[in-house]
Scaffold this motif. Structure first.
Motif, PDB file in Angstrom:
ATOM      1  N   GLY A 220      14.945  55.806  44.491  1.00 34.98           N
ATOM      2  CA  GLY A 220      16.384  55.799  44.247  1.00 34.98           C
ATOM      3  C   GLY A 220      17.170  55.937  45.534  1.00 34.98           C
ATOM      4  N   ALA A 221      16.718  56.822  46.419  1.00 34.68           N
ATOM      5  CA  ALA A 221      17.409  56.995  47.697  1.00 34.68           C
ATOM      6  C   ALA A 221      17.359  55.718  48.529  1.00 34.68           C
ATOM      7  N   ILE A 222      16.199  55.074  48.544  1.00 32.43           N
ATOM      8  CA  ILE A 222      16.072  53.828  49.305  1.00 32.43           C
ATOM      9  C   ILE A 222      17.002  52.757  48.738  1.00 32.43           C
ATOM     10  N   PHE A 223      17.001  52.589  47.412  1.00 31.70           N
ATOM     11  CA  PHE A 223      17.870  51.586  46.807  1.00 31.70           C
ATOM     12  C   PHE A 223      19.336  52.015  46.853  1.00 31.70           C
ATOM     13  N   GLY A 224      19.571  53.297  47.085  1.00 32.49           N
ATOM     14  CA  GLY A 224      20.944  53.774  47.271  1.00 32.49           C
ATOM     15  C   GLY A 224      21.458  53.581  48.676  1.00 32.49           C
ATOM     16  N   GLY A 225      20.631  53.023  49.553  1.00 34.09           N
ATOM     17  CA  GLY A 225      21.097  52.672  50.893  1.00 34.09           C
ATOM     18  C   GLY A 225      20.884  53.727  51.953  1.00 34.09           C
ATOM     19  N   VAL A 226      20.033  54.719  51.705  1.00 32.81           N
ATOM     20  CA  VAL A 226      19.836  55.754  52.721  1.00 32.81           C
ATOM     21  C   VAL A 226      19.281  55.140  53.999  1.00 32.81           C
ATOM     22  N   THR A 227      19.830  55.571  55.131  1.00 34.91           N
ATOM     23  CA  THR A 227      19.324  55.121  56.427  1.00 34.91           C
ATOM     24  C   THR A 227      18.964  56.286  57.335  1.00 34.91           C
ATOM     25  N   VAL A 228      19.419  57.496  56.999  1.00 29.06           N
ATOM     26  CA  VAL A 228      19.093  58.673  57.804  1.00 29.06           C
ATOM     27  C   VAL A 228      18.583  59.774  56.881  1.00 29.06           C
ATOM     28  N   VAL A 229      17.386  60.272  57.187  1.00 25.53           N
ATOM     29  CA  VAL A 229      16.793  61.388  56.457  1.00 25.53           C
ATOM     30  C   VAL A 229      16.416  62.451  57.474  1.00 25.53           C
ATOM     31  N   ASP A 257      11.083  43.131  63.374  1.00 26.38           N
ATOM     32  CA  ASP A 257      10.253  44.316  63.087  1.00 26.38           C
ATOM     33  C   ASP A 257      10.823  45.593  63.673  1.00 26.38           C
ATOM     34  N   LYS A 258      12.113  45.617  63.843  1.00 27.61           N
ATOM     35  CA  LYS A 258      12.759  46.826  64.344  1.00 27.61           C
ATOM     36  C   LYS A 258      13.276  47.646  63.168  1.00 27.61           C
ATOM     37  N   HIS A 259      12.988  48.924  63.194  1.00 20.81           N
ATOM     38  CA  HIS A 259      13.442  49.804  62.118  1.00 20.81           C
ATOM     39  C   HIS A 259      14.953  49.969  62.135  1.00 20.81           C
ATOM     40  N   ARG A 260      15.540  49.925  60.948  1.00 20.48           N
ATOM     41  CA  ARG A 260      16.974  50.169  60.786  1.00 20.48           C
ATOM     42  C   ARG A 260      17.175  51.462  59.992  1.00 20.48           C
ATOM     43  N   PHE A 261      16.385  52.452  60.325  1.00 19.65           N
ATOM     44  CA  PHE A 261      16.504  53.751  59.672  1.00 19.65           C
ATOM     45  C   PHE A 261      15.983  54.818  60.633  1.00 19.65           C
ATOM     46  N   ALA A 262      16.309  56.057  60.331  1.00 21.79           N
ATOM     47  CA  ALA A 262      15.821  57.185  61.130  1.00 21.79           C
ATOM     48  C   ALA A 262      15.396  58.301  60.183  1.00 21.79           C
ATOM     49  N   ILE A 263      14.177  58.758  60.341  1.00 22.87           N
ATOM     50  CA  ILE A 263      13.675  59.898  59.571  1.00 22.87           C
ATOM     51  C   ILE A 263      13.214  60.943  60.571  1.00 22.87           C
ATOM     52  N   VAL A 264      13.819  62.119  60.502  1.00 17.00           N
ATOM     53  CA  VAL A 264      13.567  63.174  61.486  1.00 17.00           C
ATOM     54  C   VAL A 264      13.068  64.419  60.777  1.00 17.00           C
ATOM     55  N   GLN A 265      11.876  64.877  61.140  1.00 19.82           N
ATOM     56  CA  GLN A 265      11.433  66.196  60.690  1.00 19.82           C
ATOM     57  C   GLN A 265      11.980  67.204  61.689  1.00 19.82           C
ATOM     58  N   ALA A 266      13.020  67.916  61.276  1.00 17.86           N
ATOM     59  CA  ALA A 266      13.702  68.847  62.165  1.00 17.86           C
ATOM     60  C   ALA A 266      12.892  70.125  62.341  1.00 17.86           C
ATOM     61  N   GLU A 267      13.349  70.977  63.254  1.00 18.74           N
ATOM     62  CA  GLU A 267      12.641  72.229  63.495  1.00 18.74           C
ATOM     63  C   GLU A 267      12.873  73.261  62.402  1.00 18.74           C
ATOM     64  N   ASP A 268      13.930  73.077  61.622  1.00 20.36           N
ATOM     65  CA  ASP A 268      14.195  73.971  60.493  1.00 20.36           C
ATOM     66  C   ASP A 268      15.293  73.348  59.636  1.00 20.36           C
ATOM     67  N   GLU A 269      15.620  74.034  58.544  1.00 21.62           N
ATOM     68  CA  GLU A 269      16.635  73.503  57.620  1.00 21.62           C
ATOM     69  C   GLU A 269      18.030  73.509  58.209  1.00 21.62           C
ATOM     70  N   GLY A 283      29.080  57.445  59.330  1.00 19.99           N
ATOM     71  CA  GLY A 283      29.091  56.348  58.378  1.00 19.99           C
ATOM     72  C   GLY A 283      27.756  56.007  57.772  1.00 19.99           C
ATOM     73  N   ALA A 284      26.691  56.702  58.168  1.00 16.08           N
ATOM     74  CA  ALA A 284      25.378  56.442  57.579  1.00 16.08           C
ATOM     75  C   ALA A 284      25.285  57.100  56.208  1.00 16.08           C
ATOM     76  N   ARG A 285      24.489  56.513  55.358  1.00 20.71           N
ATOM     77  CA  ARG A 285      24.135  57.188  54.113  1.00 20.71           C
ATOM     78  C   ARG A 285      22.959  58.109  54.441  1.00 20.71           C
ATOM     79  N   ALA A 286      23.244  59.409  54.424  1.00 18.35           N
ATOM     80  CA  ALA A 286      22.298  60.387  54.954  1.00 18.35           C
ATOM     81  C   ALA A 286      21.952  61.427  53.902  1.00 18.35           C
ATOM     82  N   MET A 287      20.732  61.969  54.001  1.00 20.20           N
ATOM     83  CA  MET A 287      20.259  62.913  52.991  1.00 20.20           C
ATOM     84  C   MET A 287      19.257  63.892  53.593  1.00 20.20           C
ATOM     85  N   THR A 288      19.021  64.954  52.833  1.00 25.13           N
ATOM     86  CA  THR A 288      17.912  65.851  53.087  1.00 25.13           C
ATOM     87  C   THR A 288      17.281  66.202  51.756  1.00 25.13           C
ATOM     88  N   SER A 289      16.103  66.796  51.814  1.00 30.80           N
ATOM     89  CA  SER A 289      15.391  67.229  50.614  1.00 30.80           C
ATOM     90  C   SER A 289      14.825  68.608  50.878  1.00 30.80           C
TER      91      SER A 289
END
Length: 597
Positions: A220-229, A257-269, A283-289
Motif C-alpha cells: 500500500g505504501a509503495i502504491f501510495g507513492g512513498v519515496t522516502v522511508v 537503473d537509478k533508484h528514485r527512492f531513499a530508505i534509511v535505517q536511522a540510528e534511532d527513532e 515534497g516527498a511522500r515520506a513515512m516511518t514504521s
C-alpha cells in the motif's frame, strides 16, 4: 462421534523457537488453504533467544471464521518444557499428538483426552541421511501424521513443498520423505480420531490470497507513492519496511537503473522521525514504521510535524506495553498516543484497517490524507493483523490519482497575484496552501518553524495569533471528519443494543455476533475505520441504549475518545476490554457482553 465435523478444527503446535518448526507449520497451513478451506494462522513466539517455547495455531473453519478459536482441539506436543501446560489447554475430548520416541510421562495423561504417538525422532534418525537439515526435520513428521489423521492429500503437500522450496529439489525430497514417514506410521498403526475431517472444497479459496498485514501495508505504501522511508527496527513492525525494501525497486527505478527512492535505517527513532519530517517538507511522500516504544520516542517530532503542518505517515504496529512489555504479543493500547501524540493540544488523523485489503487501501490512502490535510497521519495496526498469516480477497488496485492537496505551482502563484501566505486559511476549512521548496517563484519560499508563527510563517508570540493558529488546526481536524473512511454498519435487527469494533477485533466480533444471534440476541454492529469519527458514529450511539465497544487495552482508550466527542451518550458506552496479549476470541467477546447484562 456419529457425525464428525467437517472443516472445523483448531490445531496448536508446541515446539521450541529456532527448531525449524516454522517451515513445518507453514506447510501445514498452506496445504489446508490449497484444499480450498477457509483458514487462519496465529503464531505465538517468544521475544528472547532461540530455544524458548513457541506455539502455532492453525484454524480451519468451513464457516469462514478466521479469528483465534476459543478451544484447542488438537495439541501437538514437541516441546517437553511446556508439555504440562500444553496438555491442560486441550478441550475435553480433544487429541494430543506427541513424539513417542520415548515414553510419555504419566503425569501428562488426562482421562478426558485421546493420545496418539508418532516416533518422529526415531523415524528421522533411521530413515533420513545425516545433513545439517536433519536435526530440524523431526517437525516435518508431525505434518504427515496430521495429514493422514485429518485427510490432507499427499499430492497437495507435495505441491506446497514445491511452492516453498522450488529451487531446491533435494530439500523438497528430504522433507517429503519425512511427511511420508509420519503419514505411513499413522496409517500402519491404525490410528484414528473422531474430531472431524478436512475435506477439500471445490473452487474454495478461489480468487483468494494469503498474506500478512505488514506485507499488505508495504505494498500500500509503495502504491501510495512513498519515496522516502526512515526507520529503526522494532518488533512487530520491522517486516513492514523489510517488505518495502524487497519490492520498491521494481517501481522506483528509472530507465538507467537509478533508484528514485531513499530508505534509511536511522540510528534511532528520534532521527527517523526527523528525516521523515524533512522529506515531507521537501515534497516527498515520506513515512516511518514503528511500535509503541518507538512511537514514544517520536512524540516531539510528531508535534513538530503537526504544528508546522508537514505531511508525514506513521505505520504503528502495536504490541504489549508499557515499557518493553510483551514485544511479541498483540494489543491496541497506543490509541491515545497516536490520536493525541506530542505535548500541547493535538489531534491527529488515525486510519484503522481491519483486514489485509483494508490495510492495503488505507496504507496508500494515508499519503493522500497526509498531503490533503498537511499533517501526520497514523495507520493503526497491531501484531495480530501485521504478522499473522491470513486469507482475504485480493488487494484492489488504487482507482484514483494522488491527492496532493493545496500545493501551489509557479503558475498558480502567478494567477493569484504572486501572493502566498503559508498558514492562511483562504476557504474556511482550516487547511492552508503550501509550496514545495524549489518552486520557481519569488513568493514560494517560507520558513517552517516549531515556535509560534503567523500566517506568513514569521515568528511571533502574540497571544491572539497563537490562539487563532490552534483554533485553525482544530478546524482542520473537524474538516477531516467528513473525509476519512466512513464506518461500516451491519444491521442485525437488534434489540436496542449495538457493538462497535475496530482493527483486528473485527473478525472475532463478527463470529461472536453470529453466536449471539443464534441465541436469539441479535445486535447491530459498527466497524470503526478512522479517527476523527463522523456523524454516522454519533447516530449509531444515539440509536442504541447500550453500545458494547470491543478493544484490546485495559483502560478503554477508544471508549474515552468517543465519550469526549459525544458526552451526551457517554453512559451508553460499555467497554469490552481484552488485554492479555493474545489475539481476541469470539468466546471472550460473548462472555463479556453477557456479563454486561
Amino acid at each position: 462421534m456419529s457425525d464428525p465435523a467437517i472443516n472445523d478444527i483448531n490445531i496448536c503446535i508446541a515446539t521450541e523457537n529456532g527448531s525449524g518448526s516454522a517451515s513445518a507449520n507453514n506447510i501445514l497451513f498452506k496445504s489446508i488453504f490449497k484444499m480450498g478451506i477457509p483458514c487462519s494462522a496465529k503464531n505465538l513466539f517468544p521475544s528472547n533467544i532461540q530455544g524458548l517455547p513457541t506455539w502455532y495455531q492453525v484454524r480451519a473453519s468451513g464457516r469462514g471464521y478466521l479469528g483465534r478459536k476459543d478451544v484447542i482441539d488438537v495439541m501437538v506436543i514437541f516441546n517437553e518444557t511446556t508439555a504440562h501446560e500444553d496438555v491442560d489447554k486441550v478441550r475435553p475430548g480433544g487429541l494430543v499428538i506427541y513424539d513417542d520416541s520415548k515414553p510419555l510421562p504419566r503425569e501428562l495423561i488426562r482421562d478426558s483426552l485421546k493420545y496418539l504417538g508418532v516416533p518422529a525422532w526415531n523415524l528421522v534418525k533411521d530413515n533420513v541421511k545425516v545433513t545439517q537439515l536433519r536435526a530440524k526435520q523431526r517437525n516435518i513428521v508431525y505434518v504427515g501424521a496430521i495429514a493422514q489423521l485429518f485427510g490432507i492429500p499427499l499430492d497437495i503437500l507435495k505441491d506446497v513443498l514445491a511452492d516453498t522450496f522450488g529451487d531446491k529439489p533435494a530439500v523438497i525430497d528430504s522433507n517429503y520423505l519425512c511427511i511420508q514417514l509420519g503419514y505411513d506410521h499413522m496409517e500402519s498403526s491404525g490410528a484414528t480420531q473422531e474430531l472431524g475431517r478436512l475435506v477439500a472444497v471445490p473452487e474454495g479459496n478461489k480468487d483468494t490470497i494469503m498474506t500478512e498485514g505488514n506485507t499488505a501495508a508495504a505494498l500500500g505504501a509503495i502504491f501510495g507513492g512513498v519515496t522516502v522511508v526512515a526507520w529503526y527496527p522494532i518488533t512487530p513492525s520491522s517486516s513492514l519496511v523489510e517488505e518495502i525494501i524487497a519490492r520498491i525497486g521494481k517501481f522506483r527505478t528509472d530507465n538507467n537503473d537509478k533508484h528514485r527512492f531513499a530508505i534509511v535505517q536511522a540510528e534511532d527513532e528520534l532521527a527517523s522521525v526527523s528525516m521523515v519530517i524533512g522529506a515531507g517538507f521537501c515534497g516527498a511522500r515520506a513515512m516511518t514504521s514503528t511500535s509503541g516504544p518507538g512511537l514514544s520516542l517520536m512524540q516531539e517530532g510528531i508535534g513538530l510535524a503537526y504544528f508546522t503542518e508537514v505531511p508525514s505517515v506513521f505505520f504503528i504496529v502495536q504490541r504489549g506495553g508499557p515499557s518493553t512489555g510483551l514485544p511479541t504479543r498483540t494489543q491496541q493500547a497506543d490509541i491515545t498516543l497516536m490520536h493525541q501524540g506530542s505535548h500541547g493540544d493535538t489531534r491527529h488523523l488515525v486510519l484503522i484497517p481491519h483486514d489485509n485489503p483494508s490495510v492495503f487501501e488505507l496504507s496508500w490512502k494515508a499519503f493522500d490524507y497526509a498531503e490533503r490535510f498537511q499533517c501526520p497521519v497514523f495507520v493503526m495496526m497491531d501484531l495480530d493483523l501485521g504478522m499473522n498469516m491470513g486469507i482475504s480477497a485480493p488487494l484492489a488496485y488504487p482507482d484514483q490519482p494522488f491527492d496532493r492537496g493545496k500545493v501551489l505551482s509557479r503558475e498558480q502563484l502567478e494567477a493569484q497575484g504572486g501572493t502566498f501566505k503559508r498558514y492562511l486559511d483562504i476557504d474556511g476549512d482550516g487547511i492552508p496552501q503550501r509550496t514545495i521548496p524549489g518552486t520557481d517563484h519569488p513568493a514560494a519560499a517560507y520558513f517552517a518553524r516549531g515556535s509560534g508563527h503567523d500566517v506568513d510563517a514569521s515568528y511571533t508570540e502574540d497571544n491572539q495569533v497563537y490562539k487563532a493558529l490552534l483554533d485553525r488546526l482544530r478546524k482542520k481536524y473537524e474538516t477531516a471528519r467528513d473525509f476519512v473512511p466512513r464506518p461500516l454498519i451491519a444491521n442485525g435487527a437488534g434489540n436496542g443494543d449495538g457493538v462497535i469494533s475496530f482493527g483486528s477485533s473485527y473478525t472475532p466480533t463478527c463470529e461472536a455476533l453470529d453466536r449471539l444471534r443464534e441465541e436469539a440476541r441479535p445486535l447491530d454492529h459498527l466497524l470503526l475505520r478512522a479517527l476523527p469519527v463522523n456523524g454516522e458514529v454519533q447516530q449509531f450511539l444515539a440509536d442504541h441504549e447500550r453500545i458494547f465497544l470491543v478493544e484490546q487495552n485495559r483502560d478503554g482508550q477508544m471508549a474515552q475518545i468517543l465519550r469526549d466527542d459525544f458526552p451526551r451518550y457517554a453512559a451508553r458506552i460499555h467497554p469490552v476490554l481484552i488485554y492479555d496479549g493474545l489475539p481476541v476470541t469470539a468466546g471472550e467477546i460473548v462472555n463479556l457482553i453477557k456479563g454486561g447484562n
